[in-house]
Write a protein that holds these residues in place. Structure first.
Motif, PDB file in Angstrom:
ATOM      1  N   SER A 141       0.815  -1.219   0.000  1.00 57.92           N
ATOM      2  CA  SER A 141       0.000   0.000   0.000  1.00 57.92           C
ATOM      3  C   SER A 141       0.846   1.266   0.000  1.00 57.92           C
ATOM      4  O   SER A 141       0.408   2.313  -0.484  1.00 57.92           O
ATOM      5  CB  SER A 141      -0.934   0.005   1.210  1.00 57.92           C
ATOM      6  OG  SER A 141      -0.180  -0.073   2.419  1.00 57.92           O
ATOM      7  N   ALA A 142       2.069   1.193   0.552  1.00 58.42           N
ATOM      8  CA  ALA A 142       2.962   2.356   0.585  1.00 58.42           C
ATOM      9  C   ALA A 142       4.398   1.877   0.462  1.00 58.42           C
ATOM     10  O   ALA A 142       4.836   1.013   1.222  1.00 58.42           O
ATOM     11  CB  ALA A 142       2.775   3.148   1.871  1.00 58.42           C
ATOM     12  N   THR A 143       5.114   2.449  -0.498  1.00 64.01           N
ATOM     13  CA  THR A 143       6.489   2.035  -0.760  1.00 64.01           C
ATOM     14  C   THR A 143       7.366   3.262  -0.970  1.00 64.01           C
ATOM     15  O   THR A 143       6.942   4.225  -1.620  1.00 64.01           O
ATOM     16  CB  THR A 143       6.573   1.156  -2.026  1.00 64.01           C
ATOM     17  OG1 THR A 143       5.679   0.050  -1.897  1.00 64.01           O
ATOM     18  CG2 THR A 143       7.990   0.638  -2.230  1.00 64.01           C
ATOM     19  N   GLN A 188       0.339   7.777  -7.053  1.00 62.71           N
ATOM     20  CA  GLN A 188      -0.625   6.795  -6.582  1.00 62.71           C
ATOM     21  C   GLN A 188      -1.110   5.959  -7.755  1.00 62.71           C
ATOM     22  O   GLN A 188      -1.399   6.489  -8.837  1.00 62.71           O
ATOM     23  CB  GLN A 188      -1.805   7.472  -5.890  1.00 62.71           C
ATOM     24  CG  GLN A 188      -1.434   8.113  -4.559  1.00 62.71           C
ATOM     25  CD  GLN A 188      -2.644   8.674  -3.839  1.00 62.71           C
ATOM     26  OE1 GLN A 188      -3.561   9.199  -4.470  1.00 62.71           O
ATOM     27  NE2 GLN A 188      -2.654   8.586  -2.517  1.00 62.71           N
ATOM     28  N   VAL A 189      -1.191   4.669  -7.507  1.00 62.51           N
ATOM     29  CA  VAL A 189      -1.665   3.735  -8.515  1.00 62.51           C
ATOM     30  C   VAL A 189      -2.991   3.171  -8.025  1.00 62.51           C
ATOM     31  O   VAL A 189      -3.044   2.506  -6.986  1.00 62.51           O
ATOM     32  CB  VAL A 189      -0.647   2.600  -8.755  1.00 62.51           C
ATOM     33  CG1 VAL A 189      -1.124   1.683  -9.881  1.00 62.51           C
ATOM     34  CG2 VAL A 189       0.724   3.174  -9.077  1.00 62.51           C
ATOM     35  N   ALA A 194      -2.190   2.033  -4.172  1.00 62.30           N
ATOM     36  CA  ALA A 194      -0.779   1.913  -3.776  1.00 62.30           C
ATOM     37  C   ALA A 194      -0.107   3.269  -3.971  1.00 62.30           C
ATOM     38  O   ALA A 194      -0.306   3.928  -4.988  1.00 62.30           O
ATOM     39  CB  ALA A 194      -0.077   0.842  -4.597  1.00 62.30           C
ATOM     40  N   THR A 195       0.661   3.689  -2.972  1.00 61.12           N
ATOM     41  CA  THR A 195       1.381   4.962  -3.037  1.00 61.12           C
ATOM     42  C   THR A 195       2.877   4.689  -3.089  1.00 61.12           C
ATOM     43  O   THR A 195       3.407   3.973  -2.234  1.00 61.12           O
ATOM     44  CB  THR A 195       1.076   5.840  -1.812  1.00 61.12           C
ATOM     45  OG1 THR A 195      -0.334   6.100  -1.765  1.00 61.12           O
ATOM     46  CG2 THR A 195       1.821   7.162  -1.898  1.00 61.12           C
ATOM     47  N   ILE A 196       3.533   5.263  -4.090  1.00 59.03           N
ATOM     48  CA  ILE A 196       4.974   5.095  -4.251  1.00 59.03           C
ATOM     49  C   ILE A 196       5.627   6.462  -4.073  1.00 59.03           C
ATOM     50  O   ILE A 196       5.307   7.412  -4.794  1.00 59.03           O
ATOM     51  CB  ILE A 196       5.326   4.510  -5.624  1.00 59.03           C
ATOM     52  CG1 ILE A 196       4.713   3.116  -5.770  1.00 59.03           C
ATOM     53  CG2 ILE A 196       6.839   4.464  -5.815  1.00 59.03           C
ATOM     54  CD1 ILE A 196       4.954   2.485  -7.125  1.00 59.03           C
TER      55      ILE A 196
END
Length: 325
Positions: free
Chosen positions: A15-17, A52-53, A78-80
């Motif tokens: 979820s967060a990378t 964000q995906v 998902a947030t990169i």
């Protein structure tokens, strides 16, 4: 004989990378991929920025690369974020110093004008280069052109003008807090500033002991240099006043009566006459009626002129002024 085959483990969504690379990989979105399944997907965000995906795009990516992931949902997200290094005023001030060796090693303050910090990649060893550095030593103003070590393709961000002023700094006593007019200063009211960069229009102090016991003539603000225009001597002991002379040493405490030969403020030193020995002694003013003599301090004999002056002061009418500049 029945041969059992291992069931592939389903991947899980990250979820967060936080990444350090310029490229987003499949493993930045999904954990527990099968061996050899990871691959680059595309360019990542700028240093310090995030992308964000959404669920629809995640489903499409998983389908394209054969990723079986748990809890598949169009509402997933998902947030990169790409790690970055903030270049602040401290960084650029040091860069200016490195590019102006004529500044020397003396204490100076470098103030930037209209400066906005920005973020660069954490692995960038030389994120900014200065060019055309010019410095007017008389006014202190300097200009330079700053170029990004790794251009981002935006002319408004890849280079910019860096302007500011260079001040010589001073080691002075400054106020530790804001104080009202009439405050009698103590050591806790001031502190040392080894790099004071503001303009000094009048005499300032470099030792806290010099201002202890002085009275403020007006209100002051924390961080300002203590100036002789801010303070006046607080008179506790007036010339001709009766005084108790106290001498204290380990295991010994002696007192004697005397008269002040000069005005004295709190914690300041003043000469007094010991009425029993007729010796002139220098002591520290403790209060309006007491002077403390330090161990090792000796006296000098009084002369007839000094005695006549003391007698005249004792007979003079009381004064209305309570302080002396």
């Amino acid at each position: 004989m029945v041969v059992q085959t291992a069931t592939p483990q389903a991947a899980t969504l990250r979820s967060a990378t936080v990444i350090t690379s310029e490229t987003v990989r499949l493993s930045d979105l999904f954990a527990d991929l099968e061996p050899g399944q990871d691959r680059p997907l595309g360019p990542g965000p700028a240093p310090g920025a995030s992308i964000q995906v959404g669920g629809g795009q995640l489903l499409a990516i998983a389908d394209e690369y054969g990723v079986d992931w748990l809890d598949q949902s169009p509402s997933a997200m998902a947030t990169i974020t790409r790690a970055g290094r903030m270049l602040d005023q401290t960084f650029f001030a040091e860069l200016v110093r490195q590019n102006l060796p004529e500044i020397g090693n003396g204490p100076v303050a470098i103030e930037l004008q209209d400066f906005h910090p920005f973020v660069v990649a954490t692995d960038d060893p030389k994120p900014v280069v200065l060019s055309d550095v010019k410095w007017d030593q008389h006014s202190g103003w300097f200009t330079a052109t700053a170029y990004r070590g790794r251009p981002v393709g935006d002319i408004t961000q890849d280079s910019f003008m860096l302007t500011g002023v260079i001040h010589a700094t001073h080691r002075v006593i400054v106020y530790a807090r804001s104080l009202p007019s009439g405050t009698v200063l103590s050591a806790s009211d001031v502190r040392m500033n080894d790099a004071y960069a503001e303009h000094l229009a009048s005499k300032t102090f470099t030792n806290a002991a010099e201002v202890e016991g002085l009275t403020l003539t007006h209100g002051v603000v924390a961080g300002e240099a203590v100036s002789d225009q801010d303070v006046q001597r607080t008179i506790l002991l007036h010339r001709g006043d009766p005084v108790l002379i106290a001498f204290t040493a380990p295991g010994l405490h002696l007192t004697a009566t005397g008269r002040a030969l000069e005005d004295g403020g709190a914690s300041q030193y003043a000469r007094v006459l010991n009425l029993m020995s007729h010796m002139i002694i220098t002591g520290r003013v403790v209060s309006a009626s007491e002077v403390e003599v330090e161990p090792g301090s000796g006296g000098v004999p009084s002369d007839s002129a000094g005695m006549r002056s003391l007698a005249a002061a004792a007979l003079a009418p009381p004064r209305a002024d309570l302080s002396l500049r």
